[in-house]
Design a protein around this motif. Structure first.
Motif, PDB file in Angstrom:
ATOM      1  N   SER A 414      20.489  47.229  65.033  1.00  0.00           N
ATOM      2  CA  SER A 414      20.246  46.944  66.451  1.00  0.00           C
ATOM      3  C   SER A 414      20.746  48.075  67.328  1.00  0.00           C
ATOM      4  O   SER A 414      20.149  48.394  68.359  1.00  0.00           O
ATOM      5  CB  SER A 414      20.930  45.636  66.852  1.00  0.00           C
ATOM      6  OG  SER A 414      22.322  45.731  66.676  1.00  0.00           O
ATOM      7  N   GLN A 415      21.839  48.718  66.928  1.00  0.00           N
ATOM      8  CA  GLN A 415      22.369  49.827  67.704  1.00  0.00           C
ATOM      9  C   GLN A 415      21.488  51.058  67.565  1.00  0.00           C
ATOM     10  O   GLN A 415      21.314  51.826  68.518  1.00  0.00           O
ATOM     11  CB  GLN A 415      23.801  50.109  67.266  1.00  0.00           C
ATOM     12  CG  GLN A 415      24.745  48.992  67.689  1.00  0.00           C
ATOM     13  CD  GLN A 415      26.059  49.023  66.954  1.00  0.00           C
ATOM     14  OE1 GLN A 415      26.175  49.629  65.898  1.00  0.00           O
ATOM     15  NE2 GLN A 415      27.056  48.366  67.513  1.00  0.00           N
ATOM     16  N   LEU A 418      18.724  50.520  69.938  1.00  0.00           N
ATOM     17  CA  LEU A 418      19.111  50.825  71.310  1.00  0.00           C
ATOM     18  C   LEU A 418      19.018  52.320  71.572  1.00  0.00           C
ATOM     19  O   LEU A 418      18.512  52.761  72.604  1.00  0.00           O
ATOM     20  CB  LEU A 418      20.541  50.322  71.575  1.00  0.00           C
ATOM     21  CG  LEU A 418      21.136  50.627  72.943  1.00  0.00           C
ATOM     22  CD1 LEU A 418      20.272  50.045  74.055  1.00  0.00           C
ATOM     23  CD2 LEU A 418      22.549  50.078  73.023  1.00  0.00           C
ATOM     24  N   GLU A 421      15.441  53.286  71.959  1.00  0.00           N
ATOM     25  CA  GLU A 421      14.904  52.927  73.270  1.00  0.00           C
ATOM     26  C   GLU A 421      15.321  53.936  74.338  1.00  0.00           C
ATOM     27  O   GLU A 421      14.550  54.267  75.226  1.00  0.00           O
ATOM     28  CB  GLU A 421      15.391  51.517  73.664  1.00  0.00           C
ATOM     29  CG  GLU A 421      14.796  50.387  72.851  1.00  0.00           C
ATOM     30  CD  GLU A 421      13.308  50.201  73.130  1.00  0.00           C
ATOM     31  OE1 GLU A 421      12.890  50.474  74.267  1.00  0.00           O
ATOM     32  OE2 GLU A 421      12.568  49.809  72.218  1.00  0.00           O
ATOM     33  N   ILE A 428      12.667  50.912  79.922  1.00  0.00           N
ATOM     34  CA  ILE A 428      13.240  49.993  78.936  1.00  0.00           C
ATOM     35  C   ILE A 428      13.224  48.573  79.491  1.00  0.00           C
ATOM     36  O   ILE A 428      13.634  48.339  80.630  1.00  0.00           O
ATOM     37  CB  ILE A 428      14.686  50.403  78.595  1.00  0.00           C
ATOM     38  CG1 ILE A 428      14.688  51.801  77.961  1.00  0.00           C
ATOM     39  CG2 ILE A 428      15.338  49.398  77.665  1.00  0.00           C
ATOM     40  CD1 ILE A 428      16.076  52.369  77.756  1.00  0.00           C
ATOM     41  N   TYR A 430      15.072  45.583  79.690  1.00  0.00           N
ATOM     42  CA  TYR A 430      16.451  45.190  79.418  1.00  0.00           C
ATOM     43  C   TYR A 430      16.544  43.790  78.821  1.00  0.00           C
ATOM     44  O   TYR A 430      17.349  43.538  77.925  1.00  0.00           O
ATOM     45  CB  TYR A 430      17.288  45.255  80.700  1.00  0.00           C
ATOM     46  CG  TYR A 430      18.703  44.755  80.484  1.00  0.00           C
ATOM     47  CD1 TYR A 430      19.663  45.570  79.897  1.00  0.00           C
ATOM     48  CD2 TYR A 430      19.063  43.457  80.825  1.00  0.00           C
ATOM     49  CE1 TYR A 430      20.945  45.117  79.659  1.00  0.00           C
ATOM     50  CE2 TYR A 430      20.350  42.986  80.599  1.00  0.00           C
ATOM     51  CZ  TYR A 430      21.278  43.821  80.025  1.00  0.00           C
ATOM     52  OH  TYR A 430      22.550  43.357  79.792  1.00  0.00           O
ATOM     53  N   GLU A 432      14.624  42.107  76.840  1.00  0.00           N
ATOM     54  CA  GLU A 432      14.351  42.064  75.400  1.00  0.00           C
ATOM     55  C   GLU A 432      15.534  42.592  74.598  1.00  0.00           C
ATOM     56  O   GLU A 432      15.888  42.041  73.550  1.00  0.00           O
ATOM     57  CB  GLU A 432      13.093  42.876  75.090  1.00  0.00           C
ATOM     58  CG  GLU A 432      11.810  42.240  75.624  1.00  0.00           C
ATOM     59  CD  GLU A 432      10.581  43.059  75.268  1.00  0.00           C
ATOM     60  OE1 GLU A 432      10.749  44.128  74.612  1.00  0.00           O
ATOM     61  OE2 GLU A 432       9.465  42.652  75.636  1.00  0.00           O
ATOM     62  N   LEU A 433      16.140  43.680  75.079  1.00  0.00           N
ATOM     63  CA  LEU A 433      17.308  44.230  74.389  1.00  0.00           C
ATOM     64  C   LEU A 433      18.483  43.264  74.424  1.00  0.00           C
ATOM     65  O   LEU A 433      19.197  43.077  73.439  1.00  0.00           O
ATOM     66  CB  LEU A 433      17.728  45.553  75.021  1.00  0.00           C
ATOM     67  CG  LEU A 433      16.878  46.790  74.705  1.00  0.00           C
ATOM     68  CD1 LEU A 433      17.440  47.983  75.443  1.00  0.00           C
ATOM     69  CD2 LEU A 433      16.847  47.051  73.211  1.00  0.00           C
ATOM     70  N   THR A 436      18.380  40.476  72.018  1.00  0.00           N
ATOM     71  CA  THR A 436      18.633  40.935  70.644  1.00  0.00           C
ATOM     72  C   THR A 436      20.112  41.191  70.387  1.00  0.00           C
ATOM     73  O   THR A 436      20.670  40.721  69.394  1.00  0.00           O
ATOM     74  CB  THR A 436      17.845  42.233  70.365  1.00  0.00           C
ATOM     75  OG1 THR A 436      16.473  41.999  70.645  1.00  0.00           O
ATOM     76  CG2 THR A 436      18.016  42.673  68.921  1.00  0.00           C
ATOM     77  N   ILE A 441      24.835  46.757  73.927  1.00  0.00           N
ATOM     78  CA  ILE A 441      24.618  47.273  75.281  1.00  0.00           C
ATOM     79  C   ILE A 441      25.955  47.396  76.008  1.00  0.00           C
ATOM     80  O   ILE A 441      26.214  48.382  76.700  1.00  0.00           O
ATOM     81  CB  ILE A 441      23.665  46.347  76.068  1.00  0.00           C
ATOM     82  CG1 ILE A 441      22.315  46.281  75.369  1.00  0.00           C
ATOM     83  CG2 ILE A 441      23.485  46.850  77.496  1.00  0.00           C
ATOM     84  CD1 ILE A 441      21.364  45.261  75.958  1.00  0.00           C
TER      85      ILE A 441
END
Length: 475
Positions: A414-415, A418, A421, A428, A430, A432-433, A436, A441
């Motif tokens: 996941s990182q 990021l 992205e 981006i 945000y 959706e991120l 997840t 973040i």
């Protein structure tokens, strides 16, 4: 005197010096041992005295006698009676607090009202929701005496069996019925706040915790709550000025992740764009266009010229540092960096141990170093230590402040997503991120941002970890 007769035999000077030195060391050691014994007994006496004083004070409290603590708000000390009595000035305000609270007021609204009317606290300060709540919670106002309640003035609460609680010691300042009603109401309100997510909130990820400051009063913004979950599953946090929450004296508006998070994630991505395309950026105007094209700023006039010029200087290394790096570090290079950091930390420990051994050899070894040798060796070791520390600090500063992609948190999938992205040439999403992985973040923001300043839901200033400051101008 005949030739065969001899005068007194004088001791050898070197032997005498050695004997005197040994005697002095022996006396010093004996004195040191005796001093340690004296100190041990002194410490034991101090503890016994403390325990005796505590026993006396607890005995006085059990008899209903005042123990000399600070008299709370609403009460004054009477020298003749040797106990607290109702304050001629403050008592009426305490009664009004209970009345206002029972009539639907809150600790925040009461604090705001008292501050507006220039009614000071016991120490002459301003009221907060906490100090109002402390007055309403104080059982002394209904005539009861509570002692040994906390470990210190603001320390942890003690076990119930250690607390001394005696009913009916003082003349009540408010009726027992009003005191009970107000405290029951406060308990109920606290339960409602917890059930709506305040307790759970600490277990959730609030992305901008500690990063937002009020542009009107300078106070830090605190997490207010988690908002209701949206249809997409996104659940933003909202934040409020600390002074507004505690005292009600600041009118800066609350702000939510819905507003600031999309702006900040795209702003950081824009700074990565700047680093990637720096060869095409020659003027502050071109720089401003690259940054603002990612963000939907309908009411932003631009970025201050000073901020843009400082960014250009960093971009081209005029200040001795870099702005960002948009190149992902290879696993091999990352492994080498970590290995080097471990080696430096181990070397630092060895140098510290060497300095300590050197000191012991100089102080306690009779056949050890002379002062000059000691100082020379100590100086060399301390110089080595400073060099090692500087290299460690340099590596840490580079990994945190300068290079976005070298931040240690790039470990999980996941990182990596990021980071991917951030490097894309499009805005981006945000939400959706955040659905997840909010934790990644939050780590990114805390690694790159020092703080942001807001005024009435507008981000007016962004301060990065490397010292760069961007001031946003609004129409």
């Amino acid at each position: 005197m005949s030739k065969k007769e001899k005068g007194p035999v004088l001791p050898d000077p070197m032997q005498l010096s050695s004997t005197v030195s040994s005697s002095f060391v022996y006396v010093l050691i004996r004195y040191s041992s005796m001093l340690k014994i004296v100190l041990v007994f002194a410490e034991m006496e101090r503890k016994l005295t403390s325990e005796r004083v505590t026993d006396v004070m607890i005995g006085r409290a059990q008899s209903g006698l005042w123990n000399g603590a600070r008299v709370p708000y609403g009460w004054d000390w009477d020298d003749e009676k040797k106990c607290p009595v109702h304050s001629k000035v403050e008592a009426k305000y305490v009664k009004q607090m209970y009345a206002d609270y029972l009539n639907g007021g809150s600790s925040v609204s009461i604090a705001k009202s008292y501050n507006a009317n220039k009614i000071p606290t016991k120490r002459g300060g301003e009221w907060t929701s906490k100090t109002i709540a402390d007055v309403i919670r104080n059982p002394m106002n209904k005539g009861d005496y509570r002692y040994n309640y906390r470990e210190s003035a603001r320390g942890r609460k003690k076990p119930q069996e250690e607390v001394i609680y005696i009913k009916g010691v003082f003349e009540p300042l408010v009726s027992i019925n009003d005191w009970e009603k107000a405290n029951k109401l406060m308990d109920g309100r606290g339960f409602k706040m917890n059930s709506s997510g305040q307790v759970i909130m600490n277990k959730r990820c609030n992305v901008f915790t500690g990063l937002i400051f009020c542009g009107k009063c300078g106070e830090r913004y605190n997490v207010r709550s988690k908002d209701c979950r949206q249809g997409s599953g996104f659940r933003p946090s909202s934040y409020a000025c600390g002074k507004k929450s505690r005292k009600g004296t600041c009118d800066n508006q609350n702000i939510s992740d819905v507003i600031i998070a999309p702006i900040m994630i795209n702003y950081i991505a824009a700074m990565v764009d700047v680093s990637k395309h720096k060869k095409q950026i020659k003027t502050t105007k071109e720089l401003e266009q690259v940054i603002l094209k990612r963000i939907n700023f309908s009411d932003v006039a631009g970025i201050s010229e000073d901020s843009l010029q400082a960014t250009l200087d960093l971009l081209y290394g005029k200040t001795g540092t870099q702005l960002w790096s948009a190149v992902t570090v290879s696993k091999e290079q990352d492994s080498k960096n970590k290995q080097r950091l471990v080696e430096l930390q181990e070397k630092l420990k060895k140098t510290d141990r060497a300095i300590e051994r050197l000191k012991k050899a100089f102080l306690f070894d009779d056949d050890g170093l002379d002062e000059k040798e000691f100082l020379e060796m100590k100086s060399r070791l301390e110089i080595d230590r400073v060099k090692i520390e500087n290299e460690i600090k340099g590596m840490e500063a580079e990994s945190i402040s300068v290079n976005v992609n070298q931040v240690e948190f790039i470990k999980t999938a996941s990182q990596y997503l990021l980071m991917h992205e951030l490097n894309k040439d499009e805005n981006i999403n945000y939400k959706e991120l955040a659905i997840t992985d909010e934790d990644s973040i939050k780590t990114l923001f805390n690694s790159v941002l020092d703080h942001i300043t807001v005024i009435d839901k507008h981000i007016t200033e962004i301060v990065f970890k490397n010292g760069l400051t961007h001031k946003l101008l609004y129409k």
